[in-house]
Design an enzyme around this catalytic site. Structure first.
Site, short mmCIF file in Angstrom:
data_model
loop_
_atom_site.label_atom_id
_atom_site.label_comp_id
_atom_site.label_asym_id
_atom_site.label_seq_id
_atom_site.Cartn_x
_atom_site.Cartn_y
_atom_site.Cartn_z
N HIS A 259 60.54 30.09 7.15
CA HIS A 259 59.94 29.12 7.91
C HIS A 259 58.93 28.70 6.98
CE1 HIS A 259 57.57 28.03 11.64
NE2 HIS A 259 58.53 27.57 11.74
N LYS B 146 56.61 26.34 4.49
CA LYS B 146 56.65 24.76 4.12
C LYS B 146 55.76 24.70 2.76
CE LYS B 146 57.46 24.42 8.78
NZ LYS B 146 57.35 25.72 9.38
N ASP C 133 53.85 20.27 -10.49
CA ASP C 133 53.16 20.51 -11.93
C ASP C 133 52.30 21.76 -11.74
OD1 ASP C 133 54.72 18.45 -12.68
OD2 ASP C 133 52.97 17.00 -12.66
N HIS D 251 52.29 20.82 17.11
CA HIS D 251 53.12 21.31 16.01
C HIS D 251 52.13 22.05 14.89
CE1 HIS D 251 56.27 22.40 12.93
NE2 HIS D 251 56.84 22.79 14.04
N LYS E 278 49.71 24.14 12.75
CA LYS E 278 49.41 25.65 12.66
C LYS E 278 48.25 25.90 11.83
CE LYS E 278 54.55 25.35 12.17
NZ LYS E 278 54.87 25.62 13.69
N ASP F 155 34.52 30.88 13.25
CA ASP F 155 33.46 30.63 12.43
C ASP F 155 33.22 29.67 11.13
OD1 ASP F 155 32.15 32.17 14.51
OD2 ASP F 155 31.67 33.57 13.21
#
Length: 471
Positions: A210, A212, A217, A394, A396, A401
């Site tokens: 899952h 991403k 480079d 969507h 996440k 603080d």
């Protein structure tokens, strides 16, 4: 006392239900002589299910998972046991011991509160790549977004840039641009699918990649909630406005994400060679202290598939328990065990501003009902729940603080315990940018109020909550 707690626990009740169910069936078969042959079949199925239940009990899994699997076996004898055993099938990709937490220098960052901005910047960085491009995404789908990235990748290959891609076989099923992948492979790209959906017995049913991750480079790294598909740029609107977010990182932290990608990409080869990974960040056995994270210091958190560590879960719980002023969370799914639920309730009880933004328009109706079930439980303890009324949330992210984390983790069992996931945590301006995005998004959302349900609805929600870890 331990024995009494076990006797009155949900796990013990599930075990008793399984045993009572098969005892009743066998007794009925013995009482009705015409059904006597069936008694042997039910007896064997019962023994198989009970042995599977004991295996579930013996494994180091959270109690919520154990209860869910035991309830499935009680509801669907033999079939539930078979599904559980299939889900344990060994697979080499994304090893269990690949849970990582490590700190690195953060030279600079850009936070994106919009998926289209994230994807434009990613395409631009790919177009300027000089050495390599690493892409690891849960969903890579045909469409306008992929067409632009595909063109940038082809041009990069012509310049002699190395291109390596990992996509999830389940997440991208029926949507993956296979012809484009074939073209890229012919032109020199390396492309791997994480656990193709078929053949079924040869991959772990529950674990997925899952993550991403994009690394350019070793200088720039991207992570967040954005996948490579049109809905993330709001080019299509299947669920209203798609709210997403992500970040681009510069400095040593980018190279660290590159090592994380390389470890996963080379997992099969390393296992066959029975060698240790050659590009592995220094791991720590427990979540380190993230106190004092600043603009020049960041941390990468990563969990492997079918993890027993729950690194991010521990990290999030420690952040929430230490928060005194604010706890802000954006997540599409809310399905957590007692560890995180108690942390959120305690933060609200001591006066912190605890807010969670979830979708208003669901992408999956069942998971949406589960999310609302857990949300209503938290509302009763002072946690503010907001529903993103323009569409689907969507993003996440979590802010506690002056520390924030952005990555691929949802606040649910699947992300915390089953999937390959990753996130970056930092303080200072990074945390301020994420908090500002939360407040702007909350202003577009409606606060969910306590809801009183009838007895039937409450019973249905209890059942949903019981099976939630498996959804």
């Amino acid at each position: 006392m331990r024995l009494l707690r076990f006797i009155f626990s949900r796990i013990f009740i599930c075990l008793v239900l399984i045993a009572a169910l098969f005892a009743a069936i066998i007794f009925l078969c013995l009482y009705i002589h015409s059904l006597l042959p069936a008694a042997w079949a039910f007896g064997i199925a019962g023994i198989f299910s009970l042995i599977t239940a004991l295996v579930i009990m013996s494994r180091p899994s959270p109690s919520a998972f154990k209860c869910a699997w035991l309830a499935l076996i009680a509801a669907l004898p033999f079939f539930g046991a078979f599904v559980y055993l299939v889900s344990l099938w060994e697979f080499s990709f994304c090893e269990r011991d690949a849970d990582r937490t490590f700190r690195a220098e953060l030279k600079g960052f850009r936070y994106f509160g919009d998926g289209s901005e994230y994807l434009r910047e990613l395409t631009a960085r790919i177009s300027a790549a000089e050495e390599y491009v690493f892409l690891e995404y849960f969903i890579i789908a045909r469409g306008s977004v992929w067409t632009e990235i595909f063109s940038a990748l082809r041009q990069a290959l012509k310049r002699g840039v190395r291109v390596s891609i990992i996509y999830d076989g389940v997440g991208s099923a029926l949507r993956a641009p296979l012809r484009s992948f074939s073209t890229l492979k012919k032109e020199g790209a390396e492309i791997k699918a994480f656990r193709k959906p078929f053949p079924l017995p040869f991959y772990r049913l529950n674990s997925r990649d899952h993550r991403k991750i994009a690394v350019i480079d070793g200088r720039f790294a991207f992570t967040g909630g954005v996948n490579l598909a049109d809905e993330y740029a709001n080019l299509t609107s299947p669920h209203g406005h798609w709210k997403d977010g992500g970040t681009m990182l510069e400095g040593e932290i980018a190279a660290s994400f590159g090592k994380l990608f390389a470890e996963n990409f080379n997992a099969e080869k390393q296992k066959k060679a029975r060698a240790q990974p050659v590009c592995v960040p220094t791991p720590v056995c427990a979540p380190p202290s993230f106190d004092g994270l600043s603009d020049v210091d960041a941390a990468v958190i990563a969990d492997a598939a079918q993890s027993t560590g729950g690194i991010y879960e521990d990290f999030a719980a420690s952040l929430i328990y230490s928060a005194r002023r604010r706890v802000y969370i954006m997540t599409p799914y809310l399905c957590i065990d007692d560890k995180l639920a108690d942390a959120l309730k305690f933060a609200a009880a001591r006066g912190a501003d605890v807010g969670i933004i979830i979708p208003h328009i669901p992408d999956k109706r069942l998971t949406f009902e589960i999310t609302r079930t857990y949300a209503d439980r938290l509302i009763a303890h002072g946690v503010k729940i907001y529903e993103y009324t323009p569409g689907f949330m969507h993003s996440k992210a979590i802010v506690c603080d002056d520390c924030a984390a952005v990555g691929s983790y949802n606040f649910d069992f699947r992300s915390m315990r089953l999937n390959c996931e990753c996130a970056v945590a930092a303080g200072g301006a990074f945390a301020a940018a994420v908090a500002d995005d939360f407040l702007k998004t909350a202003a577009l959302s409606a606060q969910r109020l306590p809801v009183k349900h009838g007895a039937a609805r409450r019973s249905a929600r209890r059942i949903l909550a019981l099976f939630a870890p498996l959804v």
